[in-house]
Design a protein around this motif. Sequence first.
Motif, PDB file in Angstrom:
ATOM      1  N   LEU A   1      75.698 -27.003 -37.609  1.00 43.27           N
ATOM      2  CA  LEU A   1      75.226 -26.211 -38.749  1.00 43.27           C
ATOM      3  C   LEU A   1      75.658 -24.751 -38.598  1.00 43.27           C
ATOM      4  O   LEU A   1      76.123 -24.127 -39.560  1.00 43.27           O
ATOM      5  CB  LEU A   1      73.707 -26.302 -38.860  1.00 43.27           C
ATOM      6  N   ALA A   2      75.516 -24.212 -37.402  1.00 49.26           N
ATOM      7  CA  ALA A   2      75.947 -22.829 -37.162  1.00 49.26           C
ATOM      8  C   ALA A   2      77.437 -22.671 -37.434  1.00 49.26           C
ATOM      9  O   ALA A   2      77.873 -21.692 -38.061  1.00 49.26           O
ATOM     10  CB  ALA A   2      75.612 -22.419 -35.730  1.00 49.26           C
ATOM     11  N   SER A   3      78.235 -23.627 -36.988  1.00 48.63           N
ATOM     12  CA  SER A   3      79.683 -23.556 -37.198  1.00 48.63           C
ATOM     13  C   SER A   3      80.027 -23.660 -38.682  1.00 48.63           C
ATOM     14  O   SER A   3      80.930 -22.973 -39.172  1.00 48.63           O
ATOM     15  CB  SER A   3      80.384 -24.668 -36.417  1.00 48.63           C
ATOM     16  N   ALA A   4      79.304 -24.507 -39.403  1.00 51.58           N
ATOM     17  CA  ALA A   4      79.553 -24.658 -40.840  1.00 51.58           C
ATOM     18  C   ALA A   4      79.202 -23.384 -41.587  1.00 51.58           C
ATOM     19  O   ALA A   4      79.907 -22.975 -42.520  1.00 51.58           O
ATOM     20  CB  ALA A   4      78.747 -25.839 -41.376  1.00 51.58           C
ATOM     21  N   LEU A   5      78.109 -22.730 -41.209  1.00 54.33           N
ATOM     22  CA  LEU A   5      77.738 -21.472 -41.849  1.00 54.33           C
ATOM     23  C   LEU A   5      78.764 -20.381 -41.539  1.00 54.33           C
ATOM     24  O   LEU A   5      79.094 -19.560 -42.408  1.00 54.33           O
ATOM     25  CB  LEU A   5      76.342 -21.038 -41.384  1.00 54.33           C
TER      26      LEU A   5
ATOM     27  N   LEU B   1      64.783 -29.674 -31.508  1.00 56.62           N
ATOM     28  CA  LEU B   1      66.035 -29.305 -32.160  1.00 56.62           C
ATOM     29  C   LEU B   1      67.019 -30.470 -32.210  1.00 56.62           C
ATOM     30  O   LEU B   1      67.281 -31.103 -31.196  1.00 56.62           O
ATOM     31  CB  LEU B   1      66.680 -28.126 -31.432  1.00 56.62           C
ATOM     32  N   PRO B   2      67.590 -30.739 -33.392  1.00 58.28           N
ATOM     33  CA  PRO B   2      68.563 -31.828 -33.500  1.00 58.28           C
ATOM     34  C   PRO B   2      69.840 -31.510 -32.729  1.00 58.28           C
ATOM     35  O   PRO B   2      70.206 -30.345 -32.533  1.00 58.28           O
ATOM     36  CB  PRO B   2      68.835 -31.922 -35.005  1.00 58.28           C
ATOM     37  N   ALA B   3      70.523 -32.565 -32.310  1.00 51.83           N
ATOM     38  CA  ALA B   3      71.747 -32.396 -31.521  1.00 51.83           C
ATOM     39  C   ALA B   3      72.828 -31.653 -32.300  1.00 51.83           C
ATOM     40  O   ALA B   3      73.678 -30.985 -31.715  1.00 51.83           O
ATOM     41  CB  ALA B   3      72.263 -33.757 -31.070  1.00 51.83           C
TER      42      ALA B   3
ATOM     43  N   LEU C   1      69.013 -26.201 -46.174  1.00 50.86           N
ATOM     44  CA  LEU C   1      69.700 -26.280 -44.884  1.00 50.86           C
ATOM     45  C   LEU C   1      68.699 -26.165 -43.731  1.00 50.86           C
ATOM     46  O   LEU C   1      68.961 -25.493 -42.738  1.00 50.86           O
ATOM     47  CB  LEU C   1      70.759 -25.172 -44.777  1.00 50.86           C
ATOM     48  N   ASP C   2      67.576 -26.811 -43.869  1.00 55.90           N
ATOM     49  CA  ASP C   2      66.538 -26.780 -42.835  1.00 55.90           C
ATOM     50  C   ASP C   2      67.171 -27.085 -41.473  1.00 55.90           C
ATOM     51  O   ASP C   2      67.756 -28.154 -41.274  1.00 55.90           O
ATOM     52  CB  ASP C   2      65.473 -27.830 -43.162  1.00 55.90           C
ATOM     53  N   PRO C   3      67.076 -26.173 -40.498  1.00 58.15           N
ATOM     54  CA  PRO C   3      67.722 -26.401 -39.201  1.00 58.15           C
ATOM     55  C   PRO C   3      67.220 -27.646 -38.458  1.00 58.15           C
ATOM     56  O   PRO C   3      67.919 -28.155 -37.584  1.00 58.15           O
ATOM     57  CB  PRO C   3      67.378 -25.126 -38.413  1.00 58.15           C
ATOM     58  N   LEU C   4      66.043 -28.127 -38.797  1.00 55.15           N
ATOM     59  CA  LEU C   4      65.529 -29.323 -38.142  1.00 55.15           C
ATOM     60  C   LEU C   4      66.019 -30.611 -38.806  1.00 55.15           C
ATOM     61  O   LEU C   4      65.697 -31.717 -38.346  1.00 55.15           O
ATOM     62  CB  LEU C   4      63.999 -29.306 -38.114  1.00 55.15           C
ATOM     63  N   ASP C   5      66.795 -30.462 -39.877  1.00 55.42           N
ATOM     64  CA  ASP C   5      67.428 -31.612 -40.518  1.00 55.42           C
ATOM     65  C   ASP C   5      68.749 -31.884 -39.800  1.00 55.42           C
ATOM     66  O   ASP C   5      69.664 -31.066 -39.834  1.00 55.42           O
ATOM     67  CB  ASP C   5      67.667 -31.291 -41.998  1.00 55.42           C
ATOM     68  N   GLY C   6      68.855 -33.021 -39.156  1.00 52.32           N
ATOM     69  CA  GLY C   6      70.054 -33.336 -38.395  1.00 52.32           C
ATOM     70  C   GLY C   6      71.309 -33.420 -39.226  1.00 52.32           C
ATOM     71  O   GLY C   6      72.423 -33.359 -38.694  1.00 52.32           O
ATOM     72  N   ASP C   7      71.172 -33.558 -40.567  1.00 41.11           N
ATOM     73  CA  ASP C   7      72.341 -33.663 -41.452  1.00 41.11           C
ATOM     74  C   ASP C   7      72.622 -32.360 -42.203  1.00 41.11           C
ATOM     75  O   ASP C   7      73.468 -32.334 -43.103  1.00 41.11           O
ATOM     76  CB  ASP C   7      72.118 -34.792 -42.475  1.00 41.11           C
TER      77      ASP C   7
END
Length: 256
Positions: free
Chosen positions: A127-131, A120-122, A162-168
């Motif tokens: 991402l959760a906060s942005a969603l 899992l990326p740092a 928005l692949d969760p494994l994409d750090g960006d």
Amino acid sequence: MEQFPLFLNLRGRPVVLVGEGEAADAKARLIVRAGGRIVTDWEEGAAVAFVALADEGEARAAAQALRARGLLVNVVDRPDLCDFTTPAIVDRTPVTIAIGTGGASAGLAKAVRQRIEALLPARLGALASALHAARDAMKSRWPAAADRRRAIDAALASGGALDPLDGDAADKVDAWLAGAVAAQPSRLETIALASADPDDLTLRVARLLGEADHIFHPAAIPTAILDRARADAARHIADAPPAAPPPGLSLWISQP
């Protein structure tokens, strides 16, 4: 499932911690990380307690006294005295992943946590906060809850926008909302089970079970298989796949 997983909001609440030493210190760190306030005896508002005492008789007595107050109690290294156990934790605030073995093996839970940590990326929490910040925009774009869920599922899929494994991925939410999203037609997939053992499911089948809106299956399909599907997916006992699948992704599961 031997234990019911539950995430407690301890922020600002008293949490009883009885004991001293390394084990007690480890629990204290967890309580503080969760925002709890450590107390050494029962206090109004306390819901959980940790007991870290070396003597088993003392630990049992302390647990019984706290349980009599209505608290759920964890007794360190004594799962038979516990109302709950503490999992190994992957922290990507606000995303929290907990791995538990019901007290069977803390070492195994730690090993699984380490594997997940490496995947899992740092910035998964970002991402959760942005969603979360985009909830109103998503409701505006997809007023129907089912359409909204399907759009989010597609974006969060492997290789999705928005692949969760994409750090960006956290930086791409606005572009995803502004972009063109293809309509999701009705889709029917057939799953031919190789066996009644859920451990024999392929990765593709496990993914489909996690995404499906509707599950069509004979009555004899094992519950252990159906439990791998989303909890809110509609289940339909049937002798044959539907001639006209409902909107979204439907699965027909055939017996081994």
